[in-house]
Design a protein around this motif. Structure first.
Motif, short mmCIF file in Angstrom:
data_model
loop_
_atom_site.label_atom_id
_atom_site.label_comp_id
_atom_site.label_asym_id
_atom_site.label_seq_id
_atom_site.Cartn_x
_atom_site.Cartn_y
_atom_site.Cartn_z
N SER A 1 63.56 -92.82 -44.03
CA SER A 1 63.09 -91.56 -44.31
C SER A 1 61.88 -91.72 -45.38
CB SER A 1 63.90 -90.47 -44.65
OG SER A 1 63.39 -89.32 -44.86
N LEU B 1 64.74 -85.39 -48.39
CA LEU B 1 66.14 -85.98 -47.48
C LEU B 1 66.47 -86.91 -48.08
CD1 LEU B 1 67.64 -85.67 -44.94
CD2 LEU B 1 65.75 -86.96 -43.70
N PRO B 2 65.68 -87.88 -48.50
CA PRO B 2 66.26 -89.35 -49.05
C PRO B 2 66.85 -89.04 -50.50
CG PRO B 2 63.94 -89.23 -49.10
CD PRO B 2 64.28 -88.25 -48.34
N LEU C 1 60.40 -85.79 -45.70
CA LEU C 1 60.95 -87.25 -45.40
C LEU C 1 60.87 -88.17 -46.43
CD1 LEU C 1 59.01 -87.79 -42.02
CD2 LEU C 1 61.56 -87.61 -42.30
#
Length: 310
Positions: free
Chosen positions: A41, A242-243, A238
């Motif tokens: 990601s 998310l990570p 991204l």
């Protein structure tokens, strides 16, 4: 690794973190998948950022990413701002400065050189920190192995990957690595002083404020174009939101040394993202240089783990 600071968990070679979890029980395969997914990601988010740089410039992309990530984290965490000492605020501000510098220099780098080489050079920062703190003779082996990879990078004159690197872009990548090392130190301190992810949210806000003037100067009204804003939010999701979430979930069940070794794979993930998204070719020499740096990072992590166990 402290679960209070998700982004600091990306500090792959933080010696304090390795010491904390060296004796953790082996994890199952699920958390490993989460960490690899987080790395994918991040690097594909960076590839997306390269695609929108022609319209906003590197500083504009950094501003969009940090501002969007700060907004999301502040809304989710709702951190308290009272009850902290001056030293606490000094730590979180230093964390924010390191965060802004790391992102700003890295995006300046990938605006000039391919994604794989940029991440490979950036990883040298945490690697050097780990070698210095380790103070073991074997650490010199890993440092030499990493330098061999860099020598290949500098000496390969042909092809589109490492060959003919823009010196300014390479310098920005090395600067990002140095800021990553500073980031490791201050993220750990912030995690000890602030509960949950409050310190991360506040530091991200500091980083966004610091990057805003540069982004406005470089991109101007382009930052307000709806399509650019949408892509900027995509980069933030991204590359940050998310990570961070995936890593936080993984680190509840994954030993820190295993996590650190998985983070060492990011140069390879970055090279793959550059090839698939940006059509940045990679030769056999490029792959070998990446492999040497990855091996050095893994070796440094394992050496630090053995030292902690002893």
């Amino acid at each position: 690794m402290p679960a209070t600071s998700p982004k600091s968990d990306r500090a792959a070679l933080a010696p304090a973190d390795l010491t904390t979890s060296a004796g953790a029980a082996p994890s199952r395969f699920g958390p490993v998948v989460l960490v690899i997914a987080a790395g994918i990601s991040v690097q594909f988010g960076a590839a997306l950022a390269v695609m929108i740089m022609p319209g906003t410039g590197a500083a504009g992309v950094v501003t969009l990413r940090l501002a969007a990530a700060a907004l999301v984290l502040l809304l989710l965490c709702r951190p308290k701002v009272r009850g902290y000492a001056r030293a606490d605020w000094g730590t979180v501000v230093a964390f924010g400065v390191a965060l802004a510098g790391m992102n700003g220099l890295f995006y300046q780098s990938i605006d000039r050189i391919p994604l794989g080489p940029a991440v490979t050079l950036e990883v040298l920062g945490p690697l050097v920190l780990s070698v210095v703190v380790s103070r073991r003779l074997v650490s010199l082996l890993w440092a030499g192995l990493a330098l061999a990879g860099v020598a290949l990078l500098a000496g390969h004159g042909g092809g589109e990957g490492f060959g003919g690197l823009d010196l300014l872009g390479a310098g920005f990548a090395l600067g990002a690595g140095a800021m990553w090392a500073a980031y490791i130190v201050f993220s750990a301190r912030t995690g000890r002083r602030f509960p949950q992810a409050d310190g991360l949210a506040l530091a991200m806000a500091v980083a966004a404020v610091l990057s805003l003037p540069l982004g406005v100067v470089e991109a101007g009204s382009a930052l307000l174009v709806p399509s650019t804003l949408a892509l900027g939010v995509g980069v933030a999701v991204l590359s940050s939101v998310l990570p961070y979430t995936l890593e936080l979930l993984a680190l509840r069940r994954l030993p820190a040394p295993t996590f650190a070794i998985l983070m060492s794979l990011e140069p390879a993930i970055a090279a793959t993202a550059g090839f698939l998204v940006l059509d940045q070719a990679m030769s056999a020499v490029d792959a070998l240089a990446i492999a040497l740096v990855i091996a050095a990072s893994m070796g440094a992590v394992r050496s630090q783990t053995r030292k902690a166990s002893a």
